[in-house]
Design a protein around this motif. Structure first.
Motif, PDB file in Angstrom:
ATOM      1  N   SER A   2       0.833  -1.191   0.000  1.00  0.00           N
ATOM      2  CA  SER A   2       0.000   0.000   0.000  1.00  0.00           C
ATOM      3  C   SER A   2       0.870   1.244   0.000  1.00  0.00           C
ATOM      4  N   THR A   3       0.321   2.324  -0.454  1.00  0.00           N
ATOM      5  CA  THR A   3       1.015   3.597  -0.451  1.00  0.00           C
ATOM      6  C   THR A   3       0.180   4.592   0.338  1.00  0.00           C
ATOM      7  N   ASP A   4       0.812   5.649   0.825  1.00  0.00           N
ATOM      8  CA  ASP A   4       0.093   6.646   1.626  1.00  0.00           C
ATOM      9  C   ASP A   4      -0.724   7.603   0.779  1.00  0.00           C
ATOM     10  N   ARG A   5      -0.342   7.760  -0.491  1.00  0.00           N
ATOM     11  CA  ARG A   5      -1.064   8.688  -1.358  1.00  0.00           C
ATOM     12  C   ARG A   5      -1.566   7.965  -2.593  1.00  0.00           C
ATOM     13  N   ILE A   6      -2.748   8.412  -3.049  1.00  0.00           N
ATOM     14  CA  ILE A   6      -3.356   7.842  -4.244  1.00  0.00           C
ATOM     15  C   ILE A   6      -3.393   8.930  -5.314  1.00  0.00           C
ATOM     16  N   LEU A   7      -2.897   8.616  -6.499  1.00  0.00           N
ATOM     17  CA  LEU A   7      -2.916   9.552  -7.619  1.00  0.00           C
ATOM     18  C   LEU A   7      -4.333   9.648  -8.164  1.00  0.00           C
ATOM     19  N   LEU A   8      -4.918  10.852  -8.132  1.00  0.00           N
ATOM     20  CA  LEU A   8      -6.280  11.066  -8.626  1.00  0.00           C
ATOM     21  C   LEU A   8      -6.327  11.698 -10.006  1.00  0.00           C
ATOM     22  N   GLY A   9      -5.277  12.413 -10.388  1.00  0.00           N
ATOM     23  CA  GLY A   9      -5.292  13.062 -11.692  1.00  0.00           C
ATOM     24  C   GLY A   9      -4.001  13.811 -11.956  1.00  0.00           C
ATOM     25  N   ARG A  10      -3.908  14.344 -13.166  1.00  0.00           N
ATOM     26  CA  ARG A  10      -2.723  15.115 -13.550  1.00  0.00           C
ATOM     27  C   ARG A  10      -3.177  16.339 -14.325  1.00  0.00           C
ATOM     28  N   ILE A  11      -2.651  17.479 -13.933  1.00  0.00           N
ATOM     29  CA  ILE A  11      -2.977  18.729 -14.613  1.00  0.00           C
ATOM     30  C   ILE A  11      -2.229  18.776 -15.936  1.00  0.00           C
ATOM     31  N   GLY A  12      -2.941  19.199 -16.969  1.00  0.00           N
ATOM     32  CA  GLY A  12      -2.346  19.346 -18.291  1.00  0.00           C
ATOM     33  C   GLY A  12      -2.241  20.816 -18.662  1.00  0.00           C
ATOM     34  N   ALA A  13      -2.490  21.108 -19.896  1.00  0.00           N
ATOM     35  CA  ALA A  13      -2.345  22.458 -20.429  1.00  0.00           C
ATOM     36  C   ALA A  13      -3.381  23.426 -19.857  1.00  0.00           C
ATOM     37  N   ALA A  14      -3.040  24.699 -19.939  1.00  0.00           N
ATOM     38  CA  ALA A  14      -3.992  25.743 -19.572  1.00  0.00           C
ATOM     39  C   ALA A  14      -5.131  25.734 -20.590  1.00  0.00           C
ATOM     40  N   ILE A  23      -7.492  18.687 -16.796  1.00  0.00           N
ATOM     41  CA  ILE A  23      -7.047  17.645 -15.871  1.00  0.00           C
ATOM     42  C   ILE A  23      -7.414  16.287 -16.452  1.00  0.00           C
ATOM     43  N   THR A  24      -6.439  15.400 -16.473  1.00  0.00           N
ATOM     44  CA  THR A  24      -6.707  14.008 -16.827  1.00  0.00           C
ATOM     45  C   THR A  24      -7.014  13.292 -15.513  1.00  0.00           C
ATOM     46  N   PRO A  25      -8.268  12.849 -15.338  1.00  0.00           N
ATOM     47  CA  PRO A  25      -8.627  12.202 -14.067  1.00  0.00           C
ATOM     48  C   PRO A  25      -8.311  10.711 -14.084  1.00  0.00           C
ATOM     49  N   PHE A  26      -7.994  10.171 -12.917  1.00  0.00           N
ATOM     50  CA  PHE A  26      -7.765   8.740 -12.767  1.00  0.00           C
ATOM     51  C   PHE A  26      -8.758   8.142 -11.777  1.00  0.00           C
ATOM     52  N   THR A  27      -9.880   8.829 -11.587  1.00  0.00           N
ATOM     53  CA  THR A  27     -10.927   8.349 -10.698  1.00  0.00           C
ATOM     54  C   THR A  27     -11.937   7.543 -11.506  1.00  0.00           C
ATOM     55  N   GLN A  28     -12.713   6.711 -10.826  1.00  0.00           N
ATOM     56  CA  GLN A  28     -13.702   5.892 -11.533  1.00  0.00           C
ATOM     57  C   GLN A  28     -14.703   6.780 -12.263  1.00  0.00           C
ATOM     58  N   TYR A  29     -15.178   7.820 -11.588  1.00  0.00           N
ATOM     59  CA  TYR A  29     -16.079   8.790 -12.193  1.00  0.00           C
ATOM     60  C   TYR A  29     -15.325  10.108 -12.251  1.00  0.00           C
ATOM     61  N   LEU A  60     -11.062  16.829 -18.079  1.00  0.00           N
ATOM     62  CA  LEU A  60     -11.902  17.766 -17.345  1.00  0.00           C
ATOM     63  C   LEU A  60     -11.308  19.150 -17.519  1.00  0.00           C
ATOM     64  N   VAL A  61     -12.156  20.159 -17.529  1.00  0.00           N
ATOM     65  CA  VAL A  61     -11.689  21.540 -17.494  1.00  0.00           C
ATOM     66  C   VAL A  61     -12.051  22.041 -16.111  1.00  0.00           C
TER      67      VAL A  61
END
Length: 176
Positions: A2-14, A23-29, A60-61
């Motif tokens: 297990s890790t202490d942090r979970i990656l939820l997304g990554r910010i992309g271009a303005a 934002i590229t999300p890595f969440t189920q929804y 996502l914007v």
């Protein structure tokens, strides 16, 4: 593992001139990423809070608190967004797992022999895959992350079982 942090997304271009970002999300929804409150990042001392979010094609914007112009938004390109693992609820179903809980597990064949370690669980659009690093060659292999190929996951034991698909080319029938 297990890790202490979970990656939820990554910010992309303005996006636009008012400080919005993609934002590229890595969440189920996808839009759930905005419901977690302040998110930690991979930049020391930087915390991000999403004020508003809307879906647009495959990203996502988002409008972020404290970001008011394009220049500020551009400086956030590539920032990863995390939540503390403890803030997430336990999976509702026994066959549901957080990907982060699977990374680092030993991958074993049905006979118990170790074949490698789980590196990641990518999804390129056709379903989840599981990436395994071979312990002998250090090569990596992708398998479908399905119950048929991964019939057992034992988090407490630190392993999962992989049934390696046959090496026969697709479309060829086996002899009788």
């Amino acid at each position: 593992m297990s890790t202490d942090r979970i990656l939820l997304g990554r910010i992309g271009a303005a996006h636009g001139i008012k400080g919005e970002v993609r934002i590229t999300p890595f969440t189920q929804y996808a839009e759930d990423i905005a419901s977690y409150g302040p998110l930690t990042t991979d930049r020391a001392g930087l915390t991000i809070e999403i004020a508003e979010v809307r879906a647009q094609k495959t990203v996502l914007v988002a409008r972020l608190k404290g970001i008011a112009d394009r220049n500020q938004a551009e400086r956030l390109n590539g920032v990863s967004l995390f939540i503390d693992r403890a803030a997430l609820p336990a999976p509702e179903d026994e066959d549901e797992y957080y990907h982060a809980d699977l990374i680092g597990l030993e991958a074993r064949r049905e006979d118990g022999s170790v074949i490698g370690e789980v590196l990641s669980l990518p999804n390129y659009g056709a379903g989840d895959l599981i990436e395994i690093r071979d312990i002998q060659s250090s090569d990596t292999y992708l398998y479908p992350f399905t119950k048929a190929v991964v019939p057992e996951i034992n988090l407490k034991g630190g392993y999962l079982t992989i049934i390696v698909p046959l090496d026969a080319p697709v479309g060829e029938e086996e002899p009788d």
